[in-house]
Design a protein around this motif. Structure first.
Motif, PDB file in Angstrom:
ATOM      1  N   GLU A  55       0.880  -1.441  -0.195  1.00 49.84           N
ATOM      2  CA  GLU A  55       0.105   0.145   0.052  1.00 49.84           C
ATOM      3  C   GLU A  55       1.000   1.313  -0.041  1.00 49.84           C
ATOM      4  OE1 GLU A  55      -3.643   2.239   2.429  1.00 49.84           O
ATOM      5  OE2 GLU A  55      -2.886   0.225   3.047  1.00 49.84           O
ATOM      6  N   LYS A  56       2.138   1.272   0.684  1.00 46.95           N
ATOM      7  CA  LYS A  56       2.567   2.589   0.743  1.00 46.95           C
ATOM      8  C   LYS A  56       3.464   2.556  -0.535  1.00 46.95           C
ATOM      9  CE  LYS A  56       3.386   3.041   5.648  1.00 46.95           C
ATOM     10  NZ  LYS A  56       4.488   3.341   6.867  1.00 46.95           N
ATOM     11  N   CYS A  57       4.137   1.215  -1.076  1.00 50.34           N
ATOM     12  CA  CYS A  57       4.784   1.588  -2.396  1.00 50.34           C
ATOM     13  C   CYS A  57       3.651   2.069  -3.416  1.00 50.34           C
ATOM     14  CB  CYS A  57       5.136   0.219  -2.647  1.00 50.34           C
ATOM     15  SG  CYS A  57       6.762  -0.360  -1.842  1.00 50.34           S
ATOM     16  N   ALA A  58       2.412   1.696  -3.274  1.00 48.93           N
ATOM     17  CA  ALA A  58       1.380   2.177  -4.334  1.00 48.93           C
ATOM     18  C   ALA A  58       1.417   3.961  -4.165  1.00 48.93           C
ATOM     19  CB  ALA A  58       0.377   1.640  -4.098  1.00 48.93           C
ATOM     20  N   ILE A  59       1.482   4.273  -3.101  1.00 50.83           N
ATOM     21  CA  ILE A  59       1.468   5.740  -2.837  1.00 50.83           C
ATOM     22  C   ILE A  59       2.571   6.401  -3.548  1.00 50.83           C
ATOM     23  CG2 ILE A  59       1.421   7.551  -1.194  1.00 50.83           C
ATOM     24  CD1 ILE A  59       0.029   6.117   0.782  1.00 50.83           C
ATOM     25  N   VAL A  60       3.844   5.693  -3.172  1.00 50.51           N
ATOM     26  CA  VAL A  60       5.240   6.385  -3.771  1.00 50.51           C
ATOM     27  C   VAL A  60       5.065   6.412  -5.330  1.00 50.51           C
ATOM     28  CG1 VAL A  60       7.569   5.650  -3.969  1.00 50.51           C
ATOM     29  CG2 VAL A  60       6.383   5.402  -1.949  1.00 50.51           C
ATOM     30  N   THR A  61       4.525   5.459  -5.895  1.00 55.88           N
ATOM     31  CA  THR A  61       4.753   5.549  -7.418  1.00 55.88           C
ATOM     32  C   THR A  61       3.376   5.967  -8.011  1.00 55.88           C
ATOM     33  OG1 THR A  61       3.745   3.130  -7.404  1.00 55.88           O
ATOM     34  CG2 THR A  61       5.880   3.298  -7.655  1.00 55.88           C
ATOM     35  N   ASP A  62       2.471   5.766  -7.454  1.00 53.35           N
ATOM     36  CA  ASP A  62       1.170   6.560  -8.232  1.00 53.35           C
ATOM     37  C   ASP A  62       0.736   7.621  -7.674  1.00 53.35           C
ATOM     38  OD1 ASP A  62       1.000   3.622  -9.210  1.00 53.35           O
ATOM     39  OD2 ASP A  62      -0.875   3.198  -7.735  1.00 53.35           O
ATOM     40  N   THR A  63       0.993   8.256  -6.384  1.00 55.04           N
ATOM     41  CA  THR A  63       0.654   9.437  -5.952  1.00 55.04           C
ATOM     42  C   THR A  63       1.957  10.346  -6.326  1.00 55.04           C
ATOM     43  OG1 THR A  63      -0.978   8.900  -4.362  1.00 55.04           O
ATOM     44  CG2 THR A  63       0.072  10.873  -4.049  1.00 55.04           C
ATOM     45  N   TYR A  64       3.074   9.950  -5.796  1.00 57.36           N
ATOM     46  CA  TYR A  64       4.374  10.783  -5.848  1.00 57.36           C
ATOM     47  C   TYR A  64       5.002  10.683  -7.190  1.00 57.36           C
ATOM     48  CZ  TYR A  64       3.524  11.271  -0.758  1.00 57.36           C
ATOM     49  OH  TYR A  64       3.113  11.592   0.378  1.00 57.36           O
ATOM     50  N   GLY A  65       4.849   9.662  -7.960  1.00 57.38           N
ATOM     51  CA  GLY A  65       5.319   9.415  -9.127  1.00 57.38           C
ATOM     52  C   GLY A  65       7.053   8.919  -9.415  1.00 57.38           C
ATOM     53  N   PHE A  66       7.458   8.294  -8.434  1.00 57.68           N
ATOM     54  CA  PHE A  66       8.658   7.796  -8.455  1.00 57.68           C
ATOM     55  C   PHE A  66       8.692   6.628  -9.474  1.00 57.68           C
ATOM     56  CE2 PHE A  66       9.056   9.714  -4.600  1.00 57.68           C
ATOM     57  CZ  PHE A  66       9.975   9.491  -3.746  1.00 57.68           C
ATOM     58  N   ASP A  67       9.776   6.175 -10.107  1.00 65.55           N
ATOM     59  CA  ASP A  67      10.061   5.328 -11.302  1.00 65.55           C
ATOM     60  C   ASP A  67       9.850   3.659 -10.387  1.00 65.55           C
ATOM     61  OD1 ASP A  67      11.057   6.986 -13.695  1.00 65.55           O
ATOM     62  OD2 ASP A  67      12.194   7.589 -12.021  1.00 65.55           O
ATOM     63  N   ALA A  68      10.475   3.763  -9.315  1.00 60.36           N
ATOM     64  CA  ALA A  68      10.082   2.380  -8.629  1.00 60.36           C
ATOM     65  C   ALA A  68      10.217   2.701  -7.116  1.00 60.36           C
ATOM     66  CB  ALA A  68      11.081   1.545  -9.085  1.00 60.36           C
ATOM     67  N   CYS A  69       9.418   1.533  -6.603  1.00 61.83           N
ATOM     68  CA  CYS A  69       9.591   1.661  -5.116  1.00 61.83           C
ATOM     69  C   CYS A  69       9.752   0.171  -4.619  1.00 61.83           C
ATOM     70  CB  CYS A  69       8.132   1.907  -4.317  1.00 61.83           C
ATOM     71  SG  CYS A  69       8.159   2.305  -2.448  1.00 61.83           S
ATOM     72  N   ILE A  70      10.597   0.005  -3.632  1.00 62.42           N
ATOM     73  CA  ILE A  70      11.035  -1.341  -3.377  1.00 62.42           C
ATOM     74  C   ILE A  70      10.314  -1.663  -1.978  1.00 62.42           C
ATOM     75  CG2 ILE A  70      12.928  -2.764  -2.528  1.00 62.42           C
ATOM     76  CD1 ILE A  70      12.515  -2.017  -5.736  1.00 62.42           C
ATOM     77  N   ASP A  71       9.775  -2.740  -1.714  1.00 62.30           N
ATOM     78  CA  ASP A  71       9.120  -3.023  -0.224  1.00 62.30           C
ATOM     79  C   ASP A  71      10.132  -3.640   0.371  1.00 62.30           C
ATOM     80  OD1 ASP A  71       7.728  -4.033   1.666  1.00 62.30           O
ATOM     81  OD2 ASP A  71       6.217  -5.087   0.582  1.00 62.30           O
TER      82      ASP A  71
END
Length: 213
Positions: A55-71
């Protein structure tokens, strides 16, 4: 203050610019999420986050627009991080621990810059006997890395400069934010507990109606 913290660390200390690859942990939080977005605005080529849970990684990529998020809660996350940083990182922004900073340094290019902002992993430690791992001096020297300690109060004199830039970015849709909001002071303790346990989803905010203030 979280916005100023992110802006100061990434622009005034790390001096992010064209072609940089940036890694930030606690990336779903208000500081980490803002760091990545400002880095992108200022010309970073790639922005990668680390966060706990899908869920937090989804915020990072979908809301904040990062290229990738590692859990970091999944097995083998360090290998996934290396895949997300095929050419290494040039900047890392540390919000969590010495262990995480060591992981960043292991993925750093020569002459990388690191901003040491927080130690969230130690905020709830009950025993003072736990000593954080020291940063590896040999790695720092070998990679010619520059490390900057960040205390936001040093940059209060630049508040207007930050607010002027950030306000325009928000108006232009370039800077997004997520809030974990509760209504009423009676719900503040539960929200604070979520925050301290790392269960919040974005900036923790309590709204108090004027008639209840």
């Amino acid at each position: 203050m979280p916005g100023l913290t992110a802006w100061a660390g990434i622009t005034q200390l790390a001096n992010v610019g064209e072609g940089d690859t940036v890694l930030v942990n606690a990336a779903a939080g208000p500081v980490g999420g803002t760091v990545g977005q400002i880095a992108r605005i200022k010309g970073a080529e790639r922005v990668v986050g680390i966060a706990g849970g899908a869920e937090k990684c989804a915020i990072v990529t979908d809301t904040y627009g990062f290229d990738a998020c590692i859990d970091y809660k999944i097995d083998g996350w360090e290998a996934e991080l290396k895949k997300a940083l095929p050419d290494g990182l040039s900047i890392f922004f540390e919000n969590v621990s010495a262990d995480m900073a060591i992981t960043a340094l292991d993925n750093a290019r020569t002459y990388a810059r690191g901003v040491l902002c927080g130690l969230a992993a130690g905020y709830q430690v009950q025993s003072q006997d736990r000593v954080p791992n020291p940063l590896p001096m040999g790695t720092i020297i070998g990679k010619r890395a520059q490390l900057f300690g960040l205390v936001v109060y040093d940059f209060y004199s630049k508040w207007d400069e930050f607010a002027g830039e950030a306000g325009k970015w928000i108006q232009d849709g370039k800077l997004a934010f997520a809030e974990d909001r509760e209504e009423g002071l009676e719900n503040a303790p539960a929200l604070f507990e979520r925050l301290m346990n790392g269960q919040n989803r974005g900036k923790a905010v309590v709204t108090v109606s004027p008639e209840k203030a």
